[in-house]
Design an enzyme around this catalytic site. Structure first.
Site, PDB file in Angstrom:
ATOM      1  N   HIS A  77       0.839  -1.123   0.063  1.00  0.00           N
ATOM      2  CA  HIS A  77       0.108  -0.084  -0.055  1.00  0.00           C
ATOM      3  C   HIS A  77       0.998   1.251   0.172  1.00  0.00           C
ATOM      4  CE1 HIS A  77      -3.855  -1.950   1.634  1.00  0.00           C
ATOM      5  NE2 HIS A  77      -3.392  -2.494   0.418  1.00  0.00           N
ATOM      6  N   GLU A  79       0.695   3.958   1.818  1.00  0.00           N
ATOM      7  CA  GLU A  79       1.138   4.549   3.188  1.00  0.00           C
ATOM      8  C   GLU A  79       2.356   3.505   3.568  1.00  0.00           C
ATOM      9  OE1 GLU A  79      -3.681   4.371   3.361  1.00  0.00           O
ATOM     10  OE2 GLU A  79      -1.804   3.238   2.209  1.00  0.00           O
ATOM     11  N   CYS A 105      -6.383   1.575   5.284  1.00  0.00           N
ATOM     12  CA  CYS A 105      -6.925   0.438   5.708  1.00  0.00           C
ATOM     13  C   CYS A 105      -6.212   0.085   7.143  1.00  0.00           C
ATOM     14  CB  CYS A 105      -6.640  -0.952   4.655  1.00  0.00           C
ATOM     15  SG  CYS A 105      -4.979  -1.228   4.930  1.00  0.00           S
ATOM     16  N   CYS A 108      -2.405  -0.353   7.246  1.00  0.00           N
ATOM     17  CA  CYS A 108      -1.706   0.895   7.322  1.00  0.00           C
ATOM     18  C   CYS A 108      -2.205   1.941   8.388  1.00  0.00           C
ATOM     19  CB  CYS A 108      -2.264   1.693   5.753  1.00  0.00           C
ATOM     20  SG  CYS A 108      -1.541   0.794   4.449  1.00  0.00           S
TER      21      CYS A 108
END
Length: 153
Positions: A77, A79, A105, A108
């Site tokens: 991801h 992040e 999410c 993260c």
């Protein structure tokens, strides 16, 4: 007219996400402290691994809904990539702000909490209530970004 700091950093995040190789959702992230950019990230396969553009999307093939079964995705991801990029270069992100094009999410959110990120500004929604619950519990300030066009309404 000169953009606000949030407008400025969110416009950069929109550019960062264009590097994404995800077939389902392009996400960009930026870690900022004292109005200085520390790291950026976008979602895509780990360094040296083939991207979904080459292999196809396993989650799509299996019909996995958004927000579920993250472990089936080849991509890291945005992040996560921004936090790892900072760590890789030895940059401390404690007490920083994370700008991201989509609500983090739960994975993260946990990384952001443990990295010491104190504020998250996000644009788009994501179906993950637990992430918001954990961020609130940890005392991370979370703001949904409203661009200049939304503020004028």
């Amino acid at each position: 007219m000169r953009p606000s700091w949030d407008d400025y950093f969110m416009s950069i995040v929109e550019l960062v996400k264009t590097r994404s190789t995800c077939l389902r959702r392009q996400v960009g992230a930026l870690i900022v402290k004292d109005k200085r950019i520390l790291a950026s990230g976008y979602n895509g396969a780990p360094v040296g691994c083939r991207h979904c553009e080459e292999t196809g999307c396993l989650r799509e093939k299996l019909g996995v809904p958004s927000g579920q079964r993250h472990e089936l995705c080849r991509a890291t991801h945005a992040e996560q990539n921004a936090i790892v990029q900072a760590a890789y270069s030895g940059t401390c992100v404690k007490n920083s702000t994370l700008y991201v094009t989509t609500q983090p999410c739960v994975l993260c959110a946990k990384l952001a909490i443990n990295a010491g990120i104190k504020k998250i500004v996000f644009k788009g929604d994501y179906p993950d209530d637990l992430s918001m619950e954990l961020l609130q519990e940890a005392g991370v300030r979370v703001l949904k970004y409203e661009g200049p066009e939304e503020r004028q309404l």
